[in-house]
Design an enzyme around this catalytic site. Structure first.
Site, PDB file in Angstrom:
ATOM      1  N   ASP A  82       0.707  -1.352  -0.039  1.00  0.00           N
ATOM      2  CA  ASP A  82       0.241   0.060  -0.009  1.00  0.00           C
ATOM      3  C   ASP A  82       0.723   1.282   0.032  1.00  0.00           C
ATOM      4  OD1 ASP A  82       1.179   0.036   2.536  1.00  0.00           O
ATOM      5  OD2 ASP A  82      -0.839  -0.906   3.368  1.00  0.00           O
TER       6      ASP A  82
ATOM      7  N   GLU B 101       0.127  -9.158  -1.177  1.00  0.00           N
ATOM      8  CA  GLU B 101      -0.598  -8.606   0.020  1.00  0.00           C
ATOM      9  C   GLU B 101      -1.677  -7.675  -0.379  1.00  0.00           C
ATOM     10  OE1 GLU B 101       1.468  -7.403   3.962  1.00  0.00           O
ATOM     11  OE2 GLU B 101       0.669  -5.460   3.407  1.00  0.00           O
TER      12      GLU B 101
ATOM     13  N   GLU C 112      -2.146   4.886   3.092  1.00  0.00           N
ATOM     14  CA  GLU C 112      -2.070   3.466   2.436  1.00  0.00           C
ATOM     15  C   GLU C 112      -3.529   2.892   2.294  1.00  0.00           C
ATOM     16  OE1 GLU C 112       1.322   4.402   5.145  1.00  0.00           O
ATOM     17  OE2 GLU C 112      -0.778   5.108   5.178  1.00  0.00           O
TER      18      GLU C 112
ATOM     19  N   HIS D  21       5.213   5.426  13.777  1.00  0.00           N
ATOM     20  CA  HIS D  21       5.739   6.380  12.840  1.00  0.00           C
ATOM     21  C   HIS D  21       4.596   6.631  11.717  1.00  0.00           C
ATOM     22  CE1 HIS D  21       5.294   2.470  10.883  1.00  0.00           C
ATOM     23  NE2 HIS D  21       5.056   3.143   9.569  1.00  0.00           N
TER      24      HIS D  21
ATOM     25  N   ARG E  19       1.728   8.691   9.844  1.00  0.00           N
ATOM     26  CA  ARG E  19       1.352  10.087   9.604  1.00  0.00           C
ATOM     27  C   ARG E  19       0.215  10.507  10.321  1.00  0.00           C
ATOM     28  NH1 ARG E  19       3.524  12.424   4.732  1.00  0.00           N
ATOM     29  NH2 ARG E  19       5.322  10.894   3.535  1.00  0.00           N
TER      30      ARG E  19
ATOM     31  N   HIS F 243      12.056   5.911  14.106  1.00  0.00           N
ATOM     32  CA  HIS F 243      11.827   6.131  12.460  1.00  0.00           C
ATOM     33  C   HIS F 243      12.881   7.375  12.240  1.00  0.00           C
ATOM     34  CE1 HIS F 243      10.010   6.700   8.814  1.00  0.00           C
ATOM     35  NE2 HIS F 243       9.607   5.670   8.952  1.00  0.00           N
TER      36      HIS F 243
END
Length: 373
Positions: A99, A121, A135, A211, A213, A244
């Protein structure tokens, strides 16, 4: 059957971890397939670590990474860079994963050139286009362009059937993350982080990663404050956080979690080291998608730092629990697993629904059958 050329495109560390087993399986079938590996380096340093561990050498490297790059910039840079490669190489199929913006852009470029697309996936859904962002939109867009769908579970297959995808092109394979973790856990590894964990075997180690957004700002601060409260409540608990490379994550982690003797902020870890860290952990706290599959393969309970997950199979199996990002809720659920051995053992013993480590083999077999037709 004529030898078929398969282009595999990825750009981030999680993609590389999950596509490396597919690449290595393809190489076992060199009499049937020619493999072209294209990386965009959407994550540069973190990507390179994985390539080294799995001994994958890219044929093309777009090297698009720029500081504070926007999603629009990633999309346009990949589109511009990859089209000429497709035209030159003339692949018979393009494989993308999951994604990411790299995967969406690579699939879109393949679609424009009418190259068949295989989506590894496929089928994961929250049906909220802003969660996770970007995603969820990426994976739906990729599935609307794809010709073969390699889904990890029956539930993800059903998502695609509900969207009227061709059932004959949907193949339940399990998740290639399990292939990867079964490979790396057999590799002996020395590292200062592992030495640190091994030096305190009686401590309960909690692995923390965060991590996404949508968790920037208050949600991330809430979780980190919860972790500070927890570490002060239990003398036998240690936190380890591979931080990250995002400047936002780096800043908040140092501000809230820095300067504590039992909170260990470390640089991003090589994938094989990271898998050994998971295996030594007592609990995993994460907003990652991949860790929701990887940790249960090693019998480690996962508390998900989100309000939704596109991996409901883990919730149903009992390997995962969503705890969100509210401070009190995070503290409550971590305390429950620390103090209630029955609850802990129930999660640790739950069967991982994401496969048997043979996903890559099933993917390659299906591609072979596709071209035989």
């Amino acid at each position: 059957m004529n030898k078929r050329k398969i282009a595999i495109v990825f750009g981030t560390r999680p993609e590389a971890i999950k596509m490396a087993p597919v690449i290595n399986e393809l190489k076992k079938h060199q009499n049937i397939f020619e493999t072209i590996v294209i990386v965009t380096a959407q994550h540069r340093e973190m990507l390179d670590q994985v390539l080294e561990v799995f001994d994958v050498i890219p044929d093309y490297d777009l090297n698009i990474m720029k500081k504070n790059q926007s999603l629009s910039n990633i999309t346009t840079e990949v589109l511009k860079g990859i089209e000429s490669i497709y035209i030159e190489e003339q692949p018979d199929m393009v494989l993308v994963h999951g994604d990411t913006t790299t995967s969406f852009s690579a699939a879109l470029a393949a679609y424009y050139l009418q190259i068949p697309i295989g989506h590894v996936e496929a089928g994961l859904r929250t049906y909220d286009k802003y969660f996770p962002f970007p995603e969820e939109a990426n994976r739906q867009l990729i599935d609307n362009l794809s010709d073969l769908f390699f889904v990890p579970t029956e539930a993800t297959k059903q998502n695609l059937l509900n969207e009227s995808k061709n059932e004959s092109r949907i193949i339940v394979t399990g998740n290639t993350a399990i292939d990867a973790i079964l490979y790396t856990k057999e590799v002996e590894r020395s590292h200062q982080v592992l030495d640190l964990m091994d030096s305190m075997p009686k401590q309960k180690w909690i692995l923390l990663t965060m991590h996404r957004r949508e968790n920037y700002g208050k949600p991330m601060s809430n979780v980190f404050e919860a972790v500070r409260d927890l570490i002060d409540s239990y003398e036998d608990v240690e936190i380890i956080m591979p931080v990250h490379l995002s400047p936002i994550v780096q800043s908040v982690a140092k501000e809230v979690l820095g300067n504590h003797s039992r909170i260990h902020l470390v640089a991003p870890l090589e994938v094989d080291v990271f898998h050994h860290v998971i295996a030594r952990s007592h609990i995993v706290l994460t907003d990652s998608g991949g860790l929701q599959e990887e940790a249960p393969a090693l019998d480690i309970p996962v508390l998900v730092l989100r309000d939704k997950t596109e991996r409901p199979e883990g919730l149903e199996a009992g390997t995962l629990k969503i705890v969100g990002t509210e401070k009190e809720n995070v503290v409550k659920h971590v305390k429950l697993l620390i103090e209630d051995s029955g609850k802990y053992n129930q999660m640790a013993a739950a069967e991982n629904p994401y496969g048997d480590g043979k996903a890559s083999y099933k993917i390659i077999k299906e591609i072979e059958d596709y071209f035989s037709e």
